[in-house]
Design a protein around this motif. Structure first.
Motif, PDB file in Angstrom:
ATOM      1  N   GLN A 217     -12.191  57.655  40.605  1.00 45.90           N
ATOM      2  CA  GLN A 217     -12.095  57.738  42.109  1.00 45.90           C
ATOM      3  C   GLN A 217     -13.372  57.658  42.626  1.00 45.90           C
ATOM      4  O   GLN A 217     -14.061  58.509  43.357  1.00 45.90           O
ATOM      5  CB  GLN A 217     -11.583  59.164  42.271  1.00 45.90           C
ATOM      6  N   SER A 239      -0.955  60.585  45.603  1.00 47.02           N
ATOM      7  CA  SER A 239      -0.010  61.193  44.910  1.00 47.02           C
ATOM      8  C   SER A 239      -0.359  62.681  44.277  1.00 47.02           C
ATOM      9  O   SER A 239      -1.573  62.685  44.065  1.00 47.02           O
ATOM     10  CB  SER A 239       0.472  60.358  43.651  1.00 47.02           C
ATOM     11  N   CYS A 242      -3.561  63.564  41.652  1.00 46.50           N
ATOM     12  CA  CYS A 242      -4.669  62.366  41.684  1.00 46.50           C
ATOM     13  C   CYS A 242      -6.095  62.918  42.001  1.00 46.50           C
ATOM     14  O   CYS A 242      -6.986  62.130  41.724  1.00 46.50           O
ATOM     15  CB  CYS A 242      -4.399  61.412  42.716  1.00 46.50           C
ATOM     16  N   ASN A 371       5.715  60.390  45.612  1.00 51.86           N
ATOM     17  CA  ASN A 371       5.497  59.238  44.676  1.00 51.86           C
ATOM     18  C   ASN A 371       5.481  58.049  45.363  1.00 51.86           C
ATOM     19  O   ASN A 371       5.640  56.937  44.348  1.00 51.86           O
ATOM     20  CB  ASN A 371       6.663  59.320  43.747  1.00 51.86           C
ATOM     21  N   SER A 374       2.721  56.251  43.508  1.00 49.20           N
ATOM     22  CA  SER A 374       2.726  56.192  42.250  1.00 49.20           C
ATOM     23  C   SER A 374       3.150  54.831  41.514  1.00 49.20           C
ATOM     24  O   SER A 374       4.135  54.213  41.963  1.00 49.20           O
ATOM     25  CB  SER A 374       3.750  57.407  41.657  1.00 49.20           C
ATOM     26  N   THR A 376       3.893  54.931  38.299  1.00 54.85           N
ATOM     27  CA  THR A 376       4.803  55.499  37.074  1.00 54.85           C
ATOM     28  C   THR A 376       6.005  56.338  37.375  1.00 54.85           C
ATOM     29  O   THR A 376       6.871  56.398  36.623  1.00 54.85           O
ATOM     30  CB  THR A 376       3.847  56.545  36.128  1.00 54.85           C
ATOM     31  N   SER A 408      -5.551  56.572  44.613  1.00 58.83           N
ATOM     32  CA  SER A 408      -4.433  56.036  43.787  1.00 58.83           C
ATOM     33  C   SER A 408      -4.482  56.913  42.515  1.00 58.83           C
ATOM     34  O   SER A 408      -5.670  57.533  42.177  1.00 58.83           O
ATOM     35  CB  SER A 408      -4.648  54.738  43.340  1.00 58.83           C
ATOM     36  N   GLU A 409      -3.308  56.791  41.770  1.00 57.51           N
ATOM     37  CA  GLU A 409      -3.495  57.548  40.259  1.00 57.51           C
ATOM     38  C   GLU A 409      -4.506  56.634  39.336  1.00 57.51           C
ATOM     39  O   GLU A 409      -4.531  55.301  39.333  1.00 57.51           O
ATOM     40  CB  GLU A 409      -2.206  57.235  39.508  1.00 57.51           C
ATOM     41  N   GLU A 410      -5.443  57.340  38.960  1.00 58.68           N
ATOM     42  CA  GLU A 410      -6.742  57.123  38.174  1.00 58.68           C
ATOM     43  C   GLU A 410      -6.381  56.986  36.727  1.00 58.68           C
ATOM     44  O   GLU A 410      -6.353  58.080  36.261  1.00 58.68           O
ATOM     45  CB  GLU A 410      -7.750  57.744  38.695  1.00 58.68           C
ATOM     46  N   SER A 411      -6.692  55.797  36.038  1.00 59.49           N
ATOM     47  CA  SER A 411      -6.623  55.782  34.694  1.00 59.49           C
ATOM     48  C   SER A 411      -8.045  55.769  33.990  1.00 59.49           C
ATOM     49  O   SER A 411      -8.340  55.848  32.813  1.00 59.49           O
ATOM     50  CB  SER A 411      -5.777  54.636  34.081  1.00 59.49           C
TER      51      SER A 411
END
Length: 511
Positions: A217, A239, A242, A371, A374, A376, A408-411
């Motif tokens: 992020q 989302s 996050c 979502n 999202s 996923t 956003s969803e953070e990996s």
């Protein structure tokens, strides 16, 4: 004849009362007159002060004081100011006890509630009253209960003495102990201070919630850094899970330093709500639930106007989680506090104005189910539901938001900057702003000072004109962009706003 004149002589002392968000000095007068024995307190007083007559009588009896066969009158002036609180007990009892004495106590502000045995107690309102007095009264001298003395000693530029009982208070003035006793030295509430342009600013270096816990992020962290440097309003959309709320809760610990006047003002508000608030340079953080009523957020009351969440957030952060779920009346009422940095609470008996110079932070989901962004999970919301959800936030409210961050969803597992590293950058930007002669931080500049301090280079000026025509920016939006660009330039230690600073500021606008 001379004795009669002496007995009728008026004695004076000082106390204070809270009215709205400010303490006002009260001149306490006492006199004995030839009439049927009685004891009256006048001057627009509430029930707690009228009840003090019984406490005062009992406390004076504990020191073997004999009430004279005359009428005792206590006047609290000015008589058109509403007074309330049991902290008037001590000053009332002292004036009665010294009525026939030759010494006075008029140079002191005297606070204390009396027990029936003469013991002096503290009340919740004493500390905020003294805090407020300290912010606008030079050479302040106070007499307080011993149990409150350590807390009062944290306040700078104040001479404080403590007493345990009514007898001690009487001897304090009779023996003029204030001339021989050395008041306890002021205890620094903060070891970290910064001197700029002959003014001192205080800050904390403790980071119980650290930005290093927020993985990835990087853009959101950059927005947080800019928001902290200039106290800019921000909105985070993303989302569930996050890191929106997680990031905003850490924002408090990297905010700029405060002057002693700001600290006293903020802590006076806080101490009205919480009994054991300590004087601290840490800025306030208020996060009302989305079901909160309008009076609880903006202030109110049937007879006297009380401070709401936006006043308690003054000089700090007001955080609205689940932003669109707040009632429409609450959301639309935010316009004036966010723009004018002040709110006026009007009632039949009172009109009180509260300063609301806070950083407004909000978080929301992209849709009712959360979502929409999202990768996923599948969004279950229809287009109508999404539009209805987003339309709860009107354009005038969005126009008062400086920074919009879409998360956003953070990996990524990368930690990035820590709170300490971010605060060091905020500190450098703060020094630049104050060294320029700004009274306000960038995000709170008015229109005149925005044009005065936000100086653009030629290329940046061309880019702004182009953005204005293409994006249809209003005058308010242009000033917002300039103030954000000024904070970005300060973080880069640049005197001029360069094109890259302006373009980054534009990138945080909601499209």
């Amino acid at each position: 004849m001379e004795e009669a004149v002496a007995l009728s002589k008026v004695k004076h002392a000082k106390c204070a009362t809270l009215f709205g968000n400010k303490a006002y000095e009260v001149d306490v007068e006492s006199t004995l007159v030839r009439a049927l024995p009685g004891f009256n307190i006048v001057g627009l007083t509430d029930v707690s002060i009228q009840e003090s007559r019984e406490r005062v009588k009992s406390a004076l009896s504990s020191i073997d004081f004999q009430f004279p066969s005359q009428k005792i009158t206590i006047n609290l002036s000015p008589s058109d100011l509403k007074k309330e609180g049991s902290h008037f007990d001590l000053v009332t009892a002292l004036l009665i006890a010294i009525q026939k004495e030759r010494f006075t106590c008029k140079d002191f502000f005297i606070f204390g509630e009396l027990g029936l045995d003469g013991k002096i107690k503290k009340t919740n309102s004493m500390f905020p009253i003294i805090l407020s007095l300290a912010s606008h009264t030079p050479n302040l001298r106070v007499l307080v209960p011993n149990e409150l003395l350590a807390k009062v000693h944290q306040i700078p530029n104040i001479e404080a003495f403590g007493v345990e009982t009514l007898r001690d208070a009487l001897l304090f003035f009779k023996e003029k102990r204030f001339e021989t006793e050395v008041p306890t030295p002021h205890q620094n509430f903060c070891e970290n201070a910064l001197d700029i342009e002959n003014k001192r600013y205080f800050y904390s270096t403790q980071f119980p919630l650290d930005f290093s816990d927020v993985l990835g992020q990087h853009r959101a962290k950059r927005a947080m850094l800019i928001a902290a440097a200039g106290m800019h309003n921000l909105l985070m959309e993303g989302s569930p899970g996050c890191g929106k709320s997680m990031s905003i809760k850490r924002l408090r610990y990297i905010l700029p330093p405060q002057s002693i006047e700001e600290i006293l003002e903020s802590n006076a508000y806080q101490s009205l709500q919480e009994e054991d608030v300590e004087l601290s340079p840490l800025r306030p953080f208020r996060s009302p639930h989305h079901t909160s009523s309008r009076p609880s957020i903006f202030g109110g009351g049937s007879t006297q106007s009380r401070a709401g969440e936006i006043a308690l957030a003054h000089n700090g952060i007001l955080f609205f989680d689940e932003f669109p779920n707040f009632s429409k009346t609450v959301l639309e009422s935010l316009r004036e506090p966010l723009e004018d940095h002040r709110v006026l609470i009007s009632r039949v008996n009172t009109k009180v104005s509260y300063a609301t110079k806070f950083l407004f932070a909000a978080a929301q989901n992209p849709c009712p189910c959360g979502n929409l962004f999202s990768q996923t999970h599948e969004c279950r919301c229809s287009e109508v539901e999404i539009n209805r959800y987003k339309n709860r936030i009107s354009e005038p409210i969005m126009d008062r938001i400086d920074l919009y961050i879409q998360m956003s969803e953070e990996s990524s597992k990368e930690q990035g900057l820590s709170s300490k590293e971010m605060f060091e950058q905020v500190l450098k930007a703060f020094v630049m702003q104050k060294s320029r002669g700004q009274n306000e931080l960038n995000g709170k500049l008015d229109e005149h000072n925005t044009m005065r301090f936000c100086t653009l280079e030629a290329k940046a000026n061309e880019s702004l004109e182009m953005a204005q025509s293409r994006l249809g920016l209003s005058q308010r939006s242009i000033h917002k962009v300039l103030r954000i660009a000024r904070s970005i330039a300060d973080l880069a230690q640049s005197e001029l706003i360069l094109q890259e600073h302006l373009l980054e500021a534009l990138s945080f606008r909601k499209r």
